[in-house]
Enzyme design. Structure first.
Site, PDB file in Angstrom:
ATOM      1  N   LYS A 127       0.921  -1.215   0.076  1.00  0.00           N
ATOM      2  CA  LYS A 127      -0.001  -0.053  -0.060  1.00  0.00           C
ATOM      3  C   LYS A 127       0.746   1.359   0.051  1.00  0.00           C
ATOM      4  O   LYS A 127       1.880   1.162   0.567  1.00  0.00           O
ATOM      5  CB  LYS A 127      -0.857  -0.024   1.150  1.00  0.00           C
TER       6      LYS A 127
ATOM      7  N   SER B 297     -10.109  -0.176   7.269  1.00  0.00           N
ATOM      8  CA  SER B 297      -9.531  -0.069   5.899  1.00  0.00           C
ATOM      9  C   SER B 297      -8.731  -1.146   5.140  1.00  0.00           C
ATOM     10  O   SER B 297      -8.280  -0.992   4.153  1.00  0.00           O
ATOM     11  CB  SER B 297      -8.533   1.014   5.784  1.00  0.00           C
TER      12      SER B 297
ATOM     13  N   SER C  43      -9.865   1.978   2.764  1.00  0.00           N
ATOM     14  CA  SER C  43      -8.702   2.684   2.125  1.00  0.00           C
ATOM     15  C   SER C  43      -7.828   1.999   1.472  1.00  0.00           C
ATOM     16  O   SER C  43      -7.151   2.481   0.394  1.00  0.00           O
ATOM     17  CB  SER C  43      -8.131   3.912   2.882  1.00  0.00           C
TER      18      SER C  43
END
Lengths: 491, 480, 95
Positions: A83, A182, A158
């Protein structure tokens, strides 16, 4: 299951590890094939912000060489995606923001370092909601990620890029971070496995902070076994993080094979209230029935303050974020406004231009709840309610080993559907936020479909009960095949 | 100050702690490096980095708390103080707010009437220092050097118990002496290691409520503290007597103009939005730890001063001066232990000739050119009458210039005192013969002339005759 | 509770955020909704509840006082937009 029969991209990390061990393919071959796939398919998804092809091939070559020399790390030659919230040395680390579009990290996050040391090959950096603030990946400066199951829909957020990449078989695994859901929410919406460990289990060093008392790193994979494999490498004490726990890491892989006979599964009455889409509730109940068929017993538990978890979160998280994001001022790194008239103008414009709407909104919310005259009514009150919520969980875990329920109220929503309504968007995290507030480990695993969209089963454990969650999930996945389903366009 | 007004002063002293590394990072705290070469990722507030607390600052704060008879908190919490400023890289300062590490301490100073006065210390808390802005030579820019960012500070907040600039300075000196005694700060004011903010207000004598205060920021010398406070007192009184009101504000002291003026950058009302730093956990200190630190505490200045009076019979003023630093007190004690000479004589020499010479050459006690043992050697020669006090001064200067020990100097220059009575008698006889007029006056009752005769004898012996013996022989020969 | 335009202006100033006109209007509306939403907290009975600052119920760990960082100024300053002589530059500050 015969690994050799499947194409490389269709294999789980464990299958790939076995393939590398057997010499079915090399890490360079594997890496090349996935890079090729990313190049061909990611334009549909927008799951990547940066693809680090050259570095990946170099790392793969090194892994092959090490393997030939008999020196094999746990993840030697296995591809992953990070990420874009994890600092990676020499690589752009944008956190999904214009603010850091020009930021090349001079150092590696502990998670990045540990996975690299174990031999993992990093394919690139995945798209995400800006500074991890969002549940749909629509707040990213680099555009929304699309859900591989339906390109008109959101993969969640997210960690939406990580989830989409894993679901679409662009990578077998990806790192994520979870502040209010997330990792788990996008895992649920993309039919992948996502685990958020106990707060303090994985180092936060080098993970760009959103809300420090809630943020925790984890992984998104296709199987619980892969999650166990990765978590075993990522977890553990880090002297650079004061909030990291100095406590031995259990053998997560080793614990998977134990049966769940006698496991006490808590069912929260409030989880199946009006907020949950009925069809989703059905899939979740089916999954719980499978756990029962495997020898688990169910116990009803009460989380009386559950409905306050979202408002609590939307005080605590913005408060911390408003302070954490103050360092982005255009002076030492990040976006800097041009031709500033004076210092104030430099600050206000660098930040005004560099941050997107949702981030600004959260910074302002946080500034407000901490400001003179409002601190007690909001911040302090939220901290008290946070304690009540943590107490609720503690009481529940006196009677049960895991709490099972839905990860999200509904399957993936359409892009653009909720973007203008922050509250509806925030409520999407209602089932996941409690674990962050209480610092508990939690995971989401695929448990079926509603209208051809994946649904997630949410499991929460007591502090440091990751092994129990992974074992429960693994046993469930041995009995079911939801996790093997692949979105049609990405077979 | 005018008699109808009363001044109320509280000080916030910032003392840098003498650690090797910073409070939350592994960067060096050494002074004077090239800009930003001692600013690591944590000090720069880079995305993703985290603070880890230096154990030494906890140790030092505990020492300080015990030394001021305060409560050392079993649990203290770091909080973030949020504001934007270029020398504050994270946009917040990590400090302590609601739960500081030290609370409820005290210190005693001597007030204008010579009485002991208790000054309450509200709290002392740990925090990180900011960087430095450089405004010269960069045209329309200011330059930011973050080497100092993250240097540990102990902020020591007094009660508003100080009632004059002089008391404020006396208190600040006491703290300065104390932190150096404890070895927790170098106290170097030029380098900014020890500085203070002064909160000053005035009120009509007898009024209960406090007047509106102003805060004078960043005073970095005792002299400036005194001058700035005195200026501010006068300014406030003048203003109030003219029917004005004091505005609560932050002011800067301009030492060149000797005035205070409002600080422009702090004009905007501050709302620091303190909250517990979620990157750090509560600092917990056990009773055992506190006790072990207590065991290791050095003798403190006040105790040492009292001991010097009791044990050595020194005048209180002298004891105060000698205990002004641990090194000076140690020097005195080493010298006193190595000679039979009276302790007060040792004190007089240390305070007079030794400090004088150090001052003249701009040296610290640690760099003294005459060691404590060598000074003791000199004083022993006064004590055993080998030399007179006057000759001793000559010997001391020679020792200071590197001529060796007292004995070596005395030997080389032949400065031994003449104690042979017959030799002195011969000189006395010569003097009497050479000054018949004075002898007659003396005998007629002008007894003060004895001094003249002594002077003559000393001159003739180049000061080496034993003065007591000279006196006795002169009186014998001149008749009573 | 609704936020006023002045309040939003004050908050944006504290947070050093320049908002354009549309963003202002949007912020006033959305922040008011968020504040209304979190106002639900007021109905929780929290008398005597100790605020929870952190999910970990442990004490701060301490690090030995050792210097382990070295000078990497040049590398760290590659991310800075304006430096001169090793200093980070900002528009002139008047104290």
């Amino acid at each position: 299951m015969s690994g050799a029969a499947k194409e490389m991209h269709a294999q789980s990390m464990s299958e790939l590890a076995a393939g590398l061990d057997r010499g079915d393919f090399t890490s360079v071959e594997l890496t090349k094939s996935l890079l090729k796939r990313i190049a061909a398919l990611d334009e549909k998804l927008n799951a990547f912000i940066t693809v680090t092809g050259d570095a990946a091939l170099e790392a793969a070559a090194r892994a092959d060489k090490a393997r030939a020399a008999g020196d094999v790390g746990t993840l030697n030659g296995l591809p992953i995606v990070h990420k874009d919230i994890f600092c990676t040395r020499g690589v752009k680390t944008s956190c999904g923001s214009k603010m850091l579009d020009n930021f090349i990290s001079p150092y590696d996050a502990t998670v990045v370092e540990r996975l690299a040391d174990a031999g993992a090959v990093v394919l690139g950096k995945s798209n995400m909601d800006e500074f991890a603030m969002g549940s749909s990946n629509e707040t990213s400066y680099f555009g929304p990620v699309r859900n591989p199951w339906d390109l008109a829909r959101s993969p969640g957020g997210s960690s939406g890029g990580s989830a989409a990449a894993v679901a679409a078989r662009l990578a077998p695994a990806a790192t994520g971070t979870d502040t209010g859901g997330s990792i788990r929410q996008p895992a649920a919406l993309t039919g992948t496995v996502g685990i958020k460990p106990t707060y303090g289990r994985v180092s936060r060093y080098g993970m760009i902070a959103f809300a420090s008392s809630l943020d925790q790193a984890g992984v998104i994979t296709r199987t619980a076994e892969d999650a166990a494999r990765l978590l075993g490498v990522m977890a553990g004490f880090d002297e650079r993080d004061s909030t990291s726990i100095d406590r031995p890491v259990p053998d997560y892989l080793g614990a998977l094979s134990e049966s769940i006979k006698g496991l006490r599964v808590g069912i929260v009455r409030q989880h199946f209230d009006a907020g949950l889409e009925e069809a989703c509730g059905g899939r979740v109940k089916d999954a719980i029935a499978v756990l029962e068929s495997l020898g688990a017993t169910t116990v009803e538990v009460d989380l009386p303050n559950l409905d306050l978890s979202v408002p609590t979160y939307y005080v605590v998280a913005p408060a911390e974020c408003s302070s954490n994001l103050s360092r982005f001022d255009g002076v030492r790194f990040g976006h800097r406004a041009e031709n500033a008239e004076d210092l104030l103008d430099l600050y206000c414009r660098s930040r005004g231009e560099g941050f997107g709407d949702e981030v600004k909104r959260r910074i302002m919310t946080g500034t407000y709840v901490l400001s003179a005259g409002y601190y007690d009514a909001y911040y302090l009150k939220a901290q008290q309610v946070r304690q009540l919520i943590a107490d609720d969980f503690e009481q529940a875990f006196a009677d049960v080993d895991v709490i099972a329920g839905p990860t999200t109220p509904a399957p993936a929503f359409r892009l653009g559907d909720k973007v203008d309504d922050p509250i509806t968007m925030y409520l999407n995290d209602i089932y996941t936020i409690g674990a962050n507030l209480a610092g508990l480990p939690a995971m989401s695993i695929p448990c079926g479909f509603v209208d051809e969209l994946p649904v997630g089963l949410h499991l929460v454990g007591a502090h440091f009960a990751e092994a129990t969650l992974l074992r429960t999930s693994h046993q469930y996945q041995k009995a079911t095949d939801w996790h093997t389903a692949c979105p049609g366009d990405f077979r | 100050m005018r008699s109808s007004w009363e001044t109320v002063i509280g000080l916030e002293i910032h003392s840098q702690l003498a650690t090797r590394s910073k409070i939350f990072s592994g960067a060096s705290t050494a002074y004077g490096a090239e800009p930003n070469t001692q600013a690591c990722l944590v000090d720069l507030g880079y995305p993703g980095v985290l603070p880890v607390l230096n154990e030494e600052v906890v140790h030092m704060a505990t020492m300080f708390g015990l030394a001021i008879n305060a409560t050392v908190a079993r649990r203290s919490v770091f909080a973030r103080k949020n504001y934007f400023y270029p020398d504050l890289p994270k946009g917040y300062q990590i400090s302590q707010f609601e739960l500081p590490i030290v609370e409820h301490g005290e210190l005693f100073i001597t007030d204008a009437e010579g009485r002991e006065k208790r000054i309450g210390i509200t709290r002392a808390h740990l925090e990180e220092d900011a960087g430095k802005s450089i405004h010269e030579g960069l045209d329309q820019y200011s330059g930011i050097d973050l080497n100092r960012a993250g240097t540990p500070l102990l902020e020591i907040v007094s009660e508003p118990d100080l009632s004059s600039a002089k008391e404020a300075v006396a208190y600040m000196r006491r703290i300065h002496t104390l932190v150096r005694y404890l070895g927790i700060s170098d106290g170097n004011m030029q380098e900014g290691s020890f500085r203070c903010d002064a909160n000053v207000s005035v009120r009509p004598l007898g009024q209960e409520t406090l007047g509106t205060r102003t805060e004078i920021k960043n005073l970095n010398s005792f002299r400036f503290v005194e001058k700035a406070i005195n200026f501010e007192i006068e300014r406030q009184i003048e203003h109030l007597e003219d029917g004005g009101e004091v505005v609560q504000e932050t002011r800067l002291y301009d030492s060149e103009k000797n005035e205070t003026r409002p600080m422009r950058s702090k004009e905007e009302a501050n709302d620091y939005r303190y909250f517990p730093d979620p990157d750090l956990l509560p600092v917990e200190i056990s009773v055992e730890y506190i006790e072990s630190v207590r065991q290791q505490l050095p003798e403190l200045p006040a105790a040492k001063q009292h001991r010097f009076v009791d044990e050595y019979g020194l005048r209180p003023d002298d004891a105060d001066l000698l205990t002004g630093s641990r090194a000076l007190a140690d020097f005195f004690e080493t010298a006193a232990a190595a000679t039979q000479a009276k302790a007060q004589l040792v004190a007089n020499w240390v305070i007079g000739d030794l400090l004088g010479a150090l001052n003249r050459d701009g040296l610290d006690i640690g760099d003294s050119k005459v060691s404590a043992i060598d000074l003791a050697g000199l004083l022993t020669r006064i004590h055993d009458n080998t030399i007179s006090g006057k000759i001793a001064k000559q010997v001391f200067e020679a020792m200071w210039d590197g001529a060796g020990t007292a004995d070596a100097v005395i030997e080389a220059k032949g400065l031994q005192q003449i104690t042979d009575s017959s030799a002195i008698e011969a000189v006395v006889d010569d003097v009497i013969t050479a000054n018949p007029g004075q002898v007659a006056e003396y005998k007629a009752g002008k007894s003060k002339l004895i001094g003249f005769f002594v002077g003559q004898v000393m001159q003739a012996t180049k000061g080496q005759a034993n003065p007591a013996q000279v006196n006795r022989i002169l009186r014998d020969k001149l008749g009573g | 509770m609704s936020l006023s335009k002045d309040q939003v202006h004050h908050i944006a100033m504290l947070a050093r955020l320049k908002l354009n006109k549309d963003e202002y209007a949007d912020s006033v509306e959305k922040l008011s909704r968020i504040v209304d939403f979190v106002d639900q907290l007021s109905r929780a009975d929290t008398v005597g509840v100790v605020p929870m600052a952190h999910p970990l119920d442990t004490a701060q760990r301490l690090r030995p006082d050792v210097v382990f960082e070295t000078d990497e100024r040049d590398r760290f300053q590659e991310n800075a937009a304006a430096v001169s002589g090793g200093l980070y530059l900002v528009p002139k500050v008047i104290e």
